[in-house]
Design a protein around this motif. Structure first.
Motif, PDB file in Angstrom:
ATOM      1  N   SER A 150      -9.966  30.937 -17.450  1.00 15.97           N
ATOM      2  CA  SER A 150     -10.525  30.960 -18.802  1.00 15.97           C
ATOM      3  C   SER A 150     -10.336  32.339 -19.408  1.00 15.97           C
ATOM      4  N   GLY A 151     -10.013  32.363 -20.693  1.00 18.25           N
ATOM      5  CA  GLY A 151      -9.824  33.627 -21.369  1.00 18.25           C
ATOM      6  C   GLY A 151      -8.439  34.206 -21.216  1.00 18.25           C
ATOM      7  N   SER A 152      -7.522  33.490 -20.572  1.00 10.31           N
ATOM      8  CA  SER A 152      -6.186  34.059 -20.383  1.00 10.31           C
ATOM      9  C   SER A 152      -5.303  33.852 -21.603  1.00 10.31           C
ATOM     10  N   GLY A 153      -5.740  33.047 -22.546  1.00  2.62           N
ATOM     11  CA  GLY A 153      -4.977  32.869 -23.776  1.00  2.62           C
ATOM     12  C   GLY A 153      -4.134  31.605 -23.809  1.00  2.62           C
ATOM     13  N   LYS A 154      -4.314  30.713 -22.825  1.00  2.00           N
ATOM     14  CA  LYS A 154      -3.509  29.489 -22.784  1.00  2.00           C
ATOM     15  C   LYS A 154      -3.763  28.602 -23.996  1.00  2.00           C
ATOM     16  N   SER A 155      -5.031  28.373 -24.292  1.00  2.00           N
ATOM     17  CA  SER A 155      -5.348  27.459 -25.382  1.00  2.00           C
ATOM     18  C   SER A 155      -4.972  28.056 -26.733  1.00  2.00           C
ATOM     19  N   LEU A 156      -5.145  29.376 -26.878  1.00  2.00           N
ATOM     20  CA  LEU A 156      -4.751  30.042 -28.125  1.00  2.00           C
ATOM     21  C   LEU A 156      -3.261  29.855 -28.374  1.00  2.00           C
ATOM     22  N   THR A 157      -2.474  29.966 -27.300  1.00  5.42           N
ATOM     23  CA  THR A 157      -1.032  29.790 -27.435  1.00  5.42           C
ATOM     24  C   THR A 157      -0.714  28.408 -27.991  1.00  5.42           C
ATOM     25  N   ALA A 161       4.664  19.541 -13.408  1.00  6.20           N
ATOM     26  CA  ALA A 161       5.522  20.408 -14.214  1.00  6.20           C
ATOM     27  C   ALA A 161       6.903  20.610 -13.593  1.00  6.20           C
ATOM     28  N   ASP A 162       7.915  20.838 -14.469  1.00  6.08           N
ATOM     29  CA  ASP A 162       9.249  21.237 -14.015  1.00  6.08           C
ATOM     30  C   ASP A 162       9.290  22.739 -13.839  1.00  6.08           C
ATOM     31  N   LYS A 163       8.636  23.434 -14.799  1.00  8.93           N
ATOM     32  CA  LYS A 163       8.564  24.877 -14.648  1.00  8.93           C
ATOM     33  C   LYS A 163       7.153  25.355 -14.978  1.00  8.93           C
ATOM     34  N   VAL A 164       6.836  26.529 -14.490  1.00 10.51           N
ATOM     35  CA  VAL A 164       5.471  27.026 -14.556  1.00 10.51           C
ATOM     36  C   VAL A 164       5.450  28.411 -15.197  1.00 10.51           C
ATOM     37  N   ALA A 165       4.445  28.636 -16.031  1.00  7.45           N
ATOM     38  CA  ALA A 165       4.199  29.977 -16.535  1.00  7.45           C
ATOM     39  C   ALA A 165       2.777  30.350 -16.130  1.00  7.45           C
ATOM     40  N   VAL A 166       2.620  31.418 -15.376  1.00  8.26           N
ATOM     41  CA  VAL A 166       1.297  31.862 -14.951  1.00  8.26           C
ATOM     42  C   VAL A 166       0.820  32.914 -15.943  1.00  8.26           C
ATOM     43  N   MET A 167      -0.346  32.664 -16.534  1.00  8.67           N
ATOM     44  CA  MET A 167      -0.820  33.556 -17.572  1.00  8.67           C
ATOM     45  C   MET A 167      -2.037  34.326 -17.061  1.00  8.67           C
ATOM     46  N   TYR A 168      -2.045  35.618 -17.327  1.00 11.71           N
ATOM     47  CA  TYR A 168      -3.219  36.415 -16.962  1.00 11.71           C
ATOM     48  C   TYR A 168      -3.506  37.388 -18.088  1.00 11.71           C
ATOM     49  N   ALA A 169      -4.713  37.366 -18.608  1.00 10.49           N
ATOM     50  CA  ALA A 169      -5.154  38.300 -19.650  1.00 10.49           C
ATOM     51  C   ALA A 169      -4.143  38.415 -20.788  1.00 10.49           C
ATOM     52  N   GLY A 170      -3.642  37.285 -21.247  1.00 12.36           N
ATOM     53  CA  GLY A 170      -2.785  37.277 -22.432  1.00 12.36           C
ATOM     54  C   GLY A 170      -1.316  37.520 -22.169  1.00 12.36           C
ATOM     55  N   GLU A 171      -0.947  37.694 -20.898  1.00  5.68           N
ATOM     56  CA  GLU A 171       0.461  37.925 -20.578  1.00  5.68           C
ATOM     57  C   GLU A 171       0.966  36.870 -19.607  1.00  5.68           C
ATOM     58  N   MET A 180      10.097  12.881 -24.106  1.00  6.45           N
ATOM     59  CA  MET A 180       9.377  13.951 -24.810  1.00  6.45           C
ATOM     60  C   MET A 180       9.354  15.229 -23.971  1.00  6.45           C
ATOM     61  N   ALA A 181       9.244  16.360 -24.665  1.00  8.96           N
ATOM     62  CA  ALA A 181       8.958  17.605 -23.966  1.00  8.96           C
ATOM     63  C   ALA A 181       7.439  17.728 -23.882  1.00  8.96           C
ATOM     64  N   MET A 182       6.936  18.370 -22.844  1.00  4.37           N
ATOM     65  CA  MET A 182       5.479  18.474 -22.706  1.00  4.37           C
ATOM     66  C   MET A 182       5.083  19.872 -22.249  1.00  4.37           C
ATOM     67  N   ILE A 183       4.026  20.376 -22.891  1.00  4.33           N
ATOM     68  CA  ILE A 183       3.400  21.603 -22.398  1.00  4.33           C
ATOM     69  C   ILE A 183       2.060  21.180 -21.824  1.00  4.33           C
ATOM     70  N   LEU A 184       1.858  21.457 -20.567  1.00  2.00           N
ATOM     71  CA  LEU A 184       0.636  21.053 -19.901  1.00  2.00           C
ATOM     72  C   LEU A 184      -0.161  22.303 -19.578  1.00  2.00           C
ATOM     73  N   ILE A 185      -1.313  22.418 -20.228  1.00  2.00           N
ATOM     74  CA  ILE A 185      -2.133  23.606 -20.025  1.00  2.00           C
ATOM     75  C   ILE A 185      -3.247  23.252 -19.063  1.00  2.00           C
ATOM     76  N   THR A 186      -3.388  24.001 -17.992  1.00  2.00           N
ATOM     77  CA  THR A 186      -4.402  23.641 -17.005  1.00  2.00           C
ATOM     78  C   THR A 186      -4.775  24.840 -16.155  1.00  2.00           C
ATOM     79  N   HIS A 187      -5.906  24.745 -15.488  1.00  2.00           N
ATOM     80  CA  HIS A 187      -6.236  25.783 -14.516  1.00  2.00           C
ATOM     81  C   HIS A 187      -6.046  25.232 -13.111  1.00  2.00           C
ATOM     82  N   ASP A 188      -5.619  23.962 -13.026  1.00  2.00           N
ATOM     83  CA  ASP A 188      -5.548  23.279 -11.742  1.00  2.00           C
ATOM     84  C   ASP A 188      -4.128  23.375 -11.176  1.00  2.00           C
ATOM     85  N   LEU A 189      -3.967  24.152 -10.115  1.00  2.00           N
ATOM     86  CA  LEU A 189      -2.641  24.359  -9.544  1.00  2.00           C
ATOM     87  C   LEU A 189      -2.070  23.065  -8.974  1.00  2.00           C
TER      88      LEU A 189
END
Lengths: 326, 340
Positions: free
Chosen positions: B45-52, B224-234, B208-217
């Protein structure tokens, strides 16, 4: 184990009356249906099941917040009705799911943690403050947070406060109702480690309610699987997770998504239809969703079979039934 | 499947003005997505995933400053697009599935009205056509007696059913991109597996293309086909799912994987890994690696600019001062202070 279980449920049933519509006659909803459970000292009993299966009602009955409609709750072999609520609350304490709503936002941390002591009239002001400081140290919070308000703390810190409040009375049994599901993974692991340490240090007994099966597998020693108010399987962690016997336990375990990219999303074949608890299915409650259901399951409720591998309520594992149908 | 990305984001920055200074919620992230591909964005939470995701949909408030070198969806620049142009895209070609099926459906309208609204609004269907498609989609997402459900209100449906309605709603106009923000977090494990199965199947069917936002690894690993790990907005680490789970390179990614009990791998009842410390404040000047305050390998060099290392061939990259991400070192925190 030969000693008396610290906590025992004997045929506990809790029924609510649900009124349907404005003029409808109330119908009974059996939230907990004839549950018999035993917790020995030091055990961690994981209670798993889907939402609406009666997990939280069971926790309320244990905490004395709801009186069972029938059956008995025994603490140290003594019926719960015989003890007064205050005495019970000293021995059984809860930790709730959401540390954001379970702490009073207008009270300071020291008052929140000291409240159980004050209610029970334990010690004087000075000894209570000492106890609060000690317990704060135990749950790993610095003393400077004593004068904070809950809003000044993170989710993990609040859950530590909730744990401190539960433990300040030195209870023997702690009922944890989804204690980590509101927390981030990195915080969750710290709280789980803390619960494990506290159990070893104080010899606590936990009832651990969670829908996160990986967490239950990690922390619990025994697991009870609940479906529509009934315990359909109860056995040791090793037995359940290595060889689940009830088809519902098998489906639950299959639904767990382990972080393994080589695996696909599982197909559980469970269907959506979680049955309406006001109007439960005939026979075995699970038969409409069960891949192994037979004619017998539609009409006859399975009996609980207790053997070396634990308790299971399913015709498939009932030798007598297998003989008559064969 | 074509090779041309349908969505390209480069250097996306989101700043939120607050009373005490600017909150740099998202700092210079970038990714692209091809048709039929699934990108999993993981973070706490707070990493900026939902804002993106809200920025992509053009749903952020006006006081929030969104900047990017590129933010393009199928040739349309999402940053400079007019409100009118965005309205044409949103719901029609880009659709979103929100986390809480309890709060994101309007309690005062029937399921049918809400399903048909987007399609009739976008003007490409008559009411009768929209109704037919709504019923089709409800059946497709596994809702029985779809016709009678159309006249029901959200409160008459269970959480799992409501989430299915949300998915059907997102699919109404046949979008090219679906953004699913924690689509299964509020649901039971059994329902979660079914909803994810459904999403994956529908995505394949419609390309369709899909962006799946989750905290569940676990969800990311399976879907997912590819993963982006977000921490503190990066984005601290990005790459193909298999590569990330086989060889997590950023200390934060490794930390996350250590925190969860892995059935069959983690010994029952043992101590779990932890990430000590808390997410730093992103108000004011932020420099260097944001994870340095919680990293077991932090050195003074972590305060400076952090290079990005990319493994050759596989497009697996991560930001760390160490070219190996300290993969060879012991990640155990030196001093565990319980500050969370």
């Amino acid at each position: 184990m030969t000693d008396t279980p610290v906590l025992e449920l004997r045929n506990v049933t809790k029924t609510y009356k649900i009124k349907q519509g404005l003029f409808g006659t109330p119908k009974p909803l059996t939230a907990v249906n004839d549950v018999t459970l035993k917790l020995n000292k030091g055990d961690v009993l994981g209670l798993v099941g889907e939402s609406g299966c009666g997990k939280s009602t069971l926790a309320k009955v244990l905490l004395g917040l709801e009186a069972p409609t029938s059956g008995e709750v025994l603490v140290d072999g003594k019926a719960l009705g015989g003890q007064d609520r205050l005495a019970l609350a000293r021995r059984i304490q809860p930790i709730f799911q959401d540390p954001y709503s379970s702490l009073n936002p207008r009270k300071r941390i020291q008052d929140i943690i000291a409240l159980p002591l004050r209610v029970h009239g334990v010690g004087n002001e000075a000894s209570r403050e000492k106890a609060v400081r000690e317990i704060l140290d135990v749950v790993g919070l610095p003393a400077r947070v004593l004068t904070n308000y809950p809003s000044q703390m993170s989710g993990g810190q609040r859950q530590r406060v909730a744990i401190a409040r539960a433990l300040v009375m030195k209870p023997e049994i702690v009922i944890c109702d989804e204690p980590t599901s509101a927390l981030d993974v990195s915080v969750q692991s710290q709280i789980l480690n803390l619960l494990g340490d506290l159990r070893r240090e104080f010899g606590l007994t936990y009832l651990f309610i969670s829908h996160n099966l990986a967490v239950v597998e990690h922390l619990a020693t025994e697991v009870a699987v609940m479906y529509l108010g009934r315990i359909v399987e109860k056995t040791t962690v090793a037995n359940l997770f290595d060889a689940p016997r009830h088809p519902y336990s098998q489906a639950l375990l299959k639904s767990v998504l382990t972080p393994d990219p080589s695996m696909d999303v599982p197909e559980t074949h469970l269907g959506m239809a979680y049955p309406n608890p006001i109007d439960p299915p005939s026979g075995c409650y699970f038969h409409p969703r069960c891949p192994a259901a037979t004619k017998l399951c539609e009409t006859r409720a399975p009996r609980a079979v207790q053997d070396a591998k634990g308790l299971v309520e399913c015709h498939l594992h009932d030798e007598d039934v297998a003989m008559t149908t064969a | 499947m074509t090779d041309k990305p349908i969505l390209t984001v480069e250097n996306l920055t989101i700043d939120i003005p607050t009373g005490t200074g600017t909150l740099h919620a998202v700092r210079g992230i970038g990714f692209d997505l091809k048709p039929g591909e699934t990108l999993g964005i993981v973070g706490e939470s707070g990493s900026g995933k939902s804002l993106t995701s809200l920025a992509l949909m053009g749903l952020l408030g006006r006081s929030i400053k969104t900047r990017a070198t590129t933010m393009e969806f199928d040739g349309v620049d999402l940053l400079s697009a007019s409100a009118r142009a965005m309205r044409k895209l949103r719901g029609a070609r880009m659709a979103m599935i929100f986390q809480e099926p309890m709060t994101s459906l309007n309690p005062a309208y029937t399921i049918g009205d809400q399903l048909m609204e987007a399609m009739t609004l976008h003007g490409n269907a008559s009411k009768a056509d929209a109704r037919k498609r709504a019923i089709d989609l409800l059946q497709k997402v596994g809702i029985t007696s779809a016709e009678s459900r159309m006249t029901q209100y959200p409160h008459q449906l269970s959480g799992g059913l409501r989430q299915r309605v949300m998915i059907a709603m997102a699919l109404m106009c046949g979008p090219d991109l679906i953004i699913a923000d924690e689509p299964t977090t509020a649901l039971d494990v059994t329902i979660q597996a079914q909803i994810l199965r459904l999403l994956v199947d529908l995505q394949k069917e419609f390309g369709m293309a899909m962006i799946l936002i989750t905290h569940d690894l676990g969800v990311v690993a399976r879907v997912a086909d590819k993963v982006a790990v977000m921490y503190a907005g990066e984005l601290v680490e990005t790459g193909p799912t298999q590569a990330i789970f086989d060889a997590p390179s950023h200390p934060y990614t490794r930390g996350l994987l250590r925190c969860i009990p892995l059935p069959g791998k983690t010994e029952r009842g043992t101590e779990l890994g932890t990430i000590p410390g808390i997410v730093p404040s992103l108000v004011g000047d932020v420099s260097g690696c944001a994870f340095r305050t919680r990293c077991a390998h932090a050195t003074p060099a972590c305060r400076d600019a952090i290079p990005v290392h990319t493994a050759p061939g596989v497009r697996h990259s991560f930001r760390c001062i160490s070219p190996t991400g300290f993969a060879e070192a012991d990640d155990t925190p030196q001093s565990v202070e319980a500050s969370v």
